[in-house]
Structure formats: structure tokens, C-alpha cells
Design a protein around this motif. Structure first.
Motif, PDB file in Angstrom:
ATOM      1  N   ARG A 145       5.841  14.685  -6.424  1.00  0.00           N
ATOM      2  CA  ARG A 145       5.228  13.354  -6.424  1.00  0.00           C
ATOM      3  C   ARG A 145       3.769  13.425  -5.973  1.00  0.00           C
ATOM      4  NH1 ARG A 145       9.058   9.348  -3.186  1.00  0.00           N
ATOM      5  NH2 ARG A 145       7.665   7.763  -4.072  1.00  0.00           N
ATOM      6  N   ILE A 146       3.515  14.212  -4.944  1.00  0.00           N
ATOM      7  CA  ILE A 146       2.138  14.347  -4.453  1.00  0.00           C
ATOM      8  C   ILE A 146       1.264  15.018  -5.509  1.00  0.00           C
ATOM      9  CG2 ILE A 146       0.692  15.558  -2.767  1.00  0.00           C
ATOM     10  CD1 ILE A 146       2.860  14.986  -0.679  1.00  0.00           C
ATOM     11  N   ALA A 147       1.814  16.030  -6.189  1.00  0.00           N
ATOM     12  CA  ALA A 147       1.045  16.737  -7.224  1.00  0.00           C
ATOM     13  C   ALA A 147       0.692  15.821  -8.392  1.00  0.00           C
ATOM     14  CB  ALA A 147       1.836  17.944  -7.723  1.00  0.00           C
ATOM     15  N   ALA A 148       1.571  14.866  -8.696  1.00  0.00           N
ATOM     16  CA  ALA A 148       1.354  13.966  -9.828  1.00  0.00           C
ATOM     17  C   ALA A 148       0.696  12.652  -9.439  1.00  0.00           C
ATOM     18  CB  ALA A 148       2.691  13.678 -10.512  1.00  0.00           C
ATOM     19  N   ALA A 149       0.448  12.455  -8.150  1.00  0.00           N
ATOM     20  CA  ALA A 149      -0.037  11.157  -7.663  1.00  0.00           C
ATOM     21  C   ALA A 149      -1.436  10.841  -8.169  1.00  0.00           C
ATOM     22  CB  ALA A 149      -0.014  11.131  -6.142  1.00  0.00           C
ATOM     23  N   GLU A 150      -1.691   9.548  -8.336  1.00  0.00           N
ATOM     24  CA  GLU A 150      -3.009   9.059  -8.742  1.00  0.00           C
ATOM     25  C   GLU A 150      -3.758   8.551  -7.509  1.00  0.00           C
ATOM     26  OE1 GLU A 150      -2.389   6.140 -11.771  1.00  0.00           O
ATOM     27  OE2 GLU A 150      -1.680   7.616 -13.232  1.00  0.00           O
ATOM     28  N   VAL A 198     -11.535   6.260   2.224  1.00  0.00           N
ATOM     29  CA  VAL A 198     -10.222   6.894   2.369  1.00  0.00           C
ATOM     30  C   VAL A 198      -9.577   6.940   0.987  1.00  0.00           C
ATOM     31  CG1 VAL A 198      -9.855   6.200   4.764  1.00  0.00           C
ATOM     32  CG2 VAL A 198      -9.103   4.704   2.920  1.00  0.00           C
ATOM     33  N   THR A 199      -8.697   7.905   0.799  1.00  0.00           N
ATOM     34  CA  THR A 199      -8.004   8.054  -0.474  1.00  0.00           C
ATOM     35  C   THR A 199      -6.508   7.873  -0.261  1.00  0.00           C
ATOM     36  OG1 THR A 199      -9.671   9.621  -1.287  1.00  0.00           O
ATOM     37  CG2 THR A 199      -7.537   9.591  -2.421  1.00  0.00           C
ATOM     38  N   LEU A 200      -5.937   6.895  -0.946  1.00  0.00           N
ATOM     39  CA  LEU A 200      -4.491   6.702  -0.957  1.00  0.00           C
ATOM     40  C   LEU A 200      -3.937   7.296  -2.240  1.00  0.00           C
ATOM     41  CD1 LEU A 200      -4.025   3.040   0.368  1.00  0.00           C
ATOM     42  CD2 LEU A 200      -4.379   5.163   1.627  1.00  0.00           C
ATOM     43  N   LEU A 201      -2.746   7.873  -2.163  1.00  0.00           N
ATOM     44  CA  LEU A 201      -2.089   8.484  -3.319  1.00  0.00           C
ATOM     45  C   LEU A 201      -0.904   7.637  -3.739  1.00  0.00           C
ATOM     46  CD1 LEU A 201      -2.084  12.217  -2.123  1.00  0.00           C
ATOM     47  CD2 LEU A 201      -3.758  11.088  -3.604  1.00  0.00           C
ATOM     48  N   PHE A 202      -0.788   7.408  -5.052  1.00  0.00           N
ATOM     49  CA  PHE A 202       0.279   6.553  -5.564  1.00  0.00           C
ATOM     50  C   PHE A 202       0.996   7.222  -6.734  1.00  0.00           C
ATOM     51  CE2 PHE A 202      -2.607   3.617  -3.512  1.00  0.00           C
ATOM     52  CZ  PHE A 202      -1.742   2.792  -2.822  1.00  0.00           C
ATOM     53  N   ASP A 203       2.317   7.004  -6.797  1.00  0.00           N
ATOM     54  CA  ASP A 203       3.067   7.417  -7.978  1.00  0.00           C
ATOM     55  C   ASP A 203       2.442   6.751  -9.205  1.00  0.00           C
ATOM     56  OD1 ASP A 203       5.007   8.935  -6.575  1.00  0.00           O
ATOM     57  OD2 ASP A 203       6.119   7.102  -6.095  1.00  0.00           O
ATOM     58  N   PRO A 204       2.343   7.471 -10.347  1.00  0.00           N
ATOM     59  CA  PRO A 204       1.685   6.895 -11.528  1.00  0.00           C
ATOM     60  C   PRO A 204       2.255   5.542 -11.959  1.00  0.00           C
ATOM     61  CG  PRO A 204       2.038   9.237 -11.846  1.00  0.00           C
ATOM     62  CD  PRO A 204       2.738   8.870 -10.572  1.00  0.00           C
ATOM     63  N   GLU A 205       3.567   5.366 -11.832  1.00  0.00           N
ATOM     64  CA  GLU A 205       4.183   4.097 -12.250  1.00  0.00           C
ATOM     65  C   GLU A 205       4.020   3.009 -11.194  1.00  0.00           C
ATOM     66  OE1 GLU A 205       7.368   6.319  -9.938  1.00  0.00           O
ATOM     67  OE2 GLU A 205       5.756   6.810 -11.369  1.00  0.00           O
ATOM     68  N   LEU A 224       0.814  -1.211   0.000  1.00  0.00           N
ATOM     69  CA  LEU A 224       0.000   0.000   0.000  1.00  0.00           C
ATOM     70  C   LEU A 224       0.854   1.271   0.000  1.00  0.00           C
ATOM     71  CD1 LEU A 224      -2.675  -1.057   2.651  1.00  0.00           C
ATOM     72  CD2 LEU A 224      -2.898  -1.100   0.166  1.00  0.00           C
ATOM     73  N   MET A 225       2.165   1.112  -0.218  1.00  0.00           N
ATOM     74  CA  MET A 225       3.087   2.235  -0.107  1.00  0.00           C
ATOM     75  C   MET A 225       3.780   2.523  -1.437  1.00  0.00           C
ATOM     76  SD  MET A 225       2.538   2.371   3.163  1.00  0.00           S
ATOM     77  CE  MET A 225       3.690   3.362   4.112  1.00  0.00           C
ATOM     78  N   ASN A 226       4.337   3.729  -1.547  1.00  0.00           N
ATOM     79  CA  ASN A 226       5.237   4.103  -2.638  1.00  0.00           C
ATOM     80  C   ASN A 226       6.675   3.873  -2.192  1.00  0.00           C
ATOM     81  OD1 ASN A 226       3.246   5.583  -4.576  1.00  0.00           O
ATOM     82  ND2 ASN A 226       2.822   6.478  -2.577  1.00  0.00           N
ATOM     83  N   HIS A 227       7.597   3.905  -3.148  1.00  0.00           N
ATOM     84  CA  HIS A 227       9.010   3.796  -2.795  1.00  0.00           C
ATOM     85  C   HIS A 227       9.433   5.045  -2.016  1.00  0.00           C
ATOM     86  CE1 HIS A 227       9.563   0.178  -5.052  1.00  0.00           C
ATOM     87  NE2 HIS A 227       9.235   0.745  -6.199  1.00  0.00           N
ATOM     88  N   TYR A 228      10.358   4.852  -1.086  1.00  0.00           N
ATOM     89  CA  TYR A 228      10.848   5.989  -0.308  1.00  0.00           C
ATOM     90  C   TYR A 228      11.942   6.730  -1.069  1.00  0.00           C
ATOM     91  CZ  TYR A 228      13.114   8.904   3.117  1.00  0.00           C
ATOM     92  OH  TYR A 228      13.654   9.991   3.751  1.00  0.00           O
ATOM     93  N   ARG A 229      11.791   8.032  -1.182  1.00  0.00           N
ATOM     94  CA  ARG A 229      12.848   8.933  -1.651  1.00  0.00           C
ATOM     95  C   ARG A 229      12.753  10.193  -0.820  1.00  0.00           C
ATOM     96  NH1 ARG A 229      10.836   7.350  -6.818  1.00  0.00           N
ATOM     97  NH2 ARG A 229       9.878   9.398  -7.176  1.00  0.00           N
ATOM     98  N   ASP A 230      13.893  10.773  -0.465  1.00  0.00           N
ATOM     99  CA  ASP A 230      13.843  11.948   0.409  1.00  0.00           C
ATOM    100  C   ASP A 230      13.703  13.256  -0.355  1.00  0.00           C
ATOM    101  OD1 ASP A 230      16.359  12.124  -0.670  1.00  0.00           O
ATOM    102  OD2 ASP A 230      17.427  11.782   1.212  1.00  0.00           O
ATOM    103  N   GLY A 231      13.723  13.186  -1.696  1.00  0.00           N
ATOM    104  CA  GLY A 231      13.580  14.400  -2.495  1.00  0.00           C
ATOM    105  C   GLY A 231      12.365  14.340  -3.416  1.00  0.00           C
ATOM    106  N   GLY A 232      11.913  15.504  -3.856  1.00  0.00           N
ATOM    107  CA  GLY A 232      10.847  15.579  -4.846  1.00  0.00           C
ATOM    108  C   GLY A 232       9.460  15.222  -4.347  1.00  0.00           C
ATOM    109  N   LEU A 233       9.231  15.287  -3.043  1.00  0.00           N
ATOM    110  CA  LEU A 233       7.952  14.838  -2.506  1.00  0.00           C
ATOM    111  C   LEU A 233       6.788  15.692  -3.001  1.00  0.00           C
ATOM    112  CD1 LEU A 233       6.334  12.975  -0.665  1.00  0.00           C
ATOM    113  CD2 LEU A 233       6.832  14.530   1.239  1.00  0.00           C
TER     114      LEU A 233
END
Length: 255
Positions: A84-89, A234-241, A72-81
Motif C-alpha cells: 500500500r505504501i509503495a502504491a500510495a499517492e 508535509v506529505t500525506l500518502l493515500f491509497d489510489p482509490e 485524512l486517513m486511509n482504511h485500516y487493514r493489518d495486511g499488505g501495508l
């Protein structure tokens, strides 16, 4: 565009706590009640905790994997959050509602985003009956247990019990027996999401049964009613890929 206010929530693990320090240093500290987005740092277990604690706020949740399991999670990265949130599905999840009646007469309700499971409490198999929308479908099921899973939870415990994987948005739930002994050939069912499922424990004193909604366990139940929530989402947000619908679909083709 206004920068979203993000509330960071982290599991107790050292890795997640380090990430929490990094994220709050970059984006600041915000309480969940004041946030536009919640960001959960941990594994699937912590994501479920976050949904149970804060799902009533109606805030979207962007999770990043810093745990053992991260379906239920996205990959962790400490930059560009922010990007990522703006582009999330978004993926909208509707939890299951459980109402359990116990031997003592207590009535206990709980939500489950993955599944509600009934399990035998002793060495003796459980004896259960199954009603769907008030009609008895199985008079007596002898088994180790039984579960009802949402589409999002169908790839977890349900799948390990040989239940079906359900597509996200299919408006279905899975009814799956755990180690069934009788009837021999019954292996479960796929039901419409608005079906009311009721289990009755046929011999609760000799063959006690517990019910668990995600991680909330109720022991010595005599009757459990389950249905999909009509009000809570509830709404979960995911990276498009990395979107949840594609991941659930891909799970059906893993060999």
C-alpha cells in the motif's frame, strides 16, 4: 527495492493501541527520526497531532483510520501495508502560520494544517477588523468568530460554518465568518494562498477573543496575523482509490 523503515504512532484509544501491537509485531519498531515513513493510527485529530509533532522531520505520513473521523486517513487493514505504501499517492500540504499578539504583550506563533479560528470568549459578540496585505477590507465585523482554512481543512470546521470547499492544489485559502451579525450580507471570501490576513480585536477588554491554530489555543488576543507557510510542507500518502484530492472534490457533490 529496499524495505522502508516505518515508525508507528498510535492514539491512546484501545483500538489504536491494539493495531500498534499488531503492526510493530509485523514490521518492527522504529523511531520517527530514523524512519522513512510515519504511520499514524487513529483519527484526524491524531493525524494533526502527528503532523504538529513530527512534520519538521519531512517524512511522509500514511494514516490508517482507527478513530471517529478519518478524512485524512486511509482504511485500516493489518495486511499488505508495504504494498500500500509503495502504491500510495502523495498529497502535499502547506500549513498556515499564525502569529498572535496578546493583551499582555506576548507574541505567540503556531502552525495550523486545518484552520486558524478566532472565537469570542464571553457572551458578547466579537468586534473585529480585517486587513488583507496591509489594506483594510472590513472596518468592523460583529460576529461570534472568524476563521481561515487551508484546502485540506476546508471540509472541516470551515464547511460547517458555511464556508467554501477548496480543491487541493488550488493555492487558495478560505476566509469565513462564524455567525456574522454585521455586515449582514458579508459571507466570507476565497483568497490567494499567499495573502497575509490580519485580524484586529477592536474592543479586547470588553469583548475578549481567543485564537486557535488547529488545537493550540491562545486567549485574550489583540491581533492575529495568518499566512500560508513559505517553507514548511508535509506529505500525506493515500491509497489510489482513496486519494485526498478526489475526496475533497466528492464532498462538493454530497446532497
Amino acid at each position: 527495492m529496499t524495505t522502508p523503515r516505518i515508525a508507528f504512532l498510535a492514539s491512546p484509544s484501545e483500538e489504536a493501541q491494539q493495531a500498534l501491537t499488531q503492526m510493530t509485531a509485523l514490521h518492527g519498531v522504529c523511531e520517527p527520526e530514523d524512519a522513512d515513513v510515519l504511520c499514524a493510527l487513529g483519527g484526524d485529530g491524531f493525524m494533526l497531532q502527528t503532523l504538529h509533532r513530527h512534520g519538521g522531520l519531512g517524512k511522509p505520513v500514511f494514516g490508517m483510520k482507527l478513530g471517529t473521523v478519518g478524512f485524512l486517513m486511509n482504511h485500516y487493514r493489518d495486511g499488505g501495508l508495504l504494498d500500500r505504501i509503495a502504491a500510495a499517492e502523495p498529497a502535499k500540504l502547506r500549513p498556515l502560520e499564525m502569529l498572535a499578539l496578546t493583551e499582555s504583550g506576548a507574541s505567540i506563533g503556531s502552525l495550523a494544517y486545518n484552520e486558524v479560528s478566532l472565537l469570542r470568549q464571553t457572551r458578547q459578540a466579537a468586534h473585529l477588523s480585517i486587513d488583507l496585505n496591509g489594506q483594510t477590507r472590513v472596518d468592523e465585523l460583529v460576529c461570534d468568530g472568524l476563521l481561515v482554512a487551508s484546502p485540506a481543512g476546508s471540509t472541516a470546521y470551515n464547511f460547517s460554518a458555511h464556508g467554501p470547499i477548496l480543491p487541493l492544489g488550488s493555492h487558495t485559502i478560505a476566509l469565513t465568518p462564524i455567525a456574522p451579525y454585521r455586515p449582514r450580507r458579508w459571507r466570507g471570501a476565497i483568497l490567494k494562498a499567499d495573502t497575509e490576513v490580519r485580524f484586529r480585536v477592536l474592543d479586547p477588554y470588553k469583548r475578549p477573543v481567543s485564537a486557535t491554530a488547529d488545537s493550540h489555543e491562545v486567549r485574550d488576543v489583540v491581533e492575529v496575523t495568518i499566512r500560508e507557510s513559505r517553507e514548511r510542507t508535509v506529505t500525506l500518502l493515500f491509497d489510489p482509490e482513496h486519494n485526498l484530492e478526489e475526496r475533497i472534490l466528492s464532498e462538493q457533490f454530497v446532497v
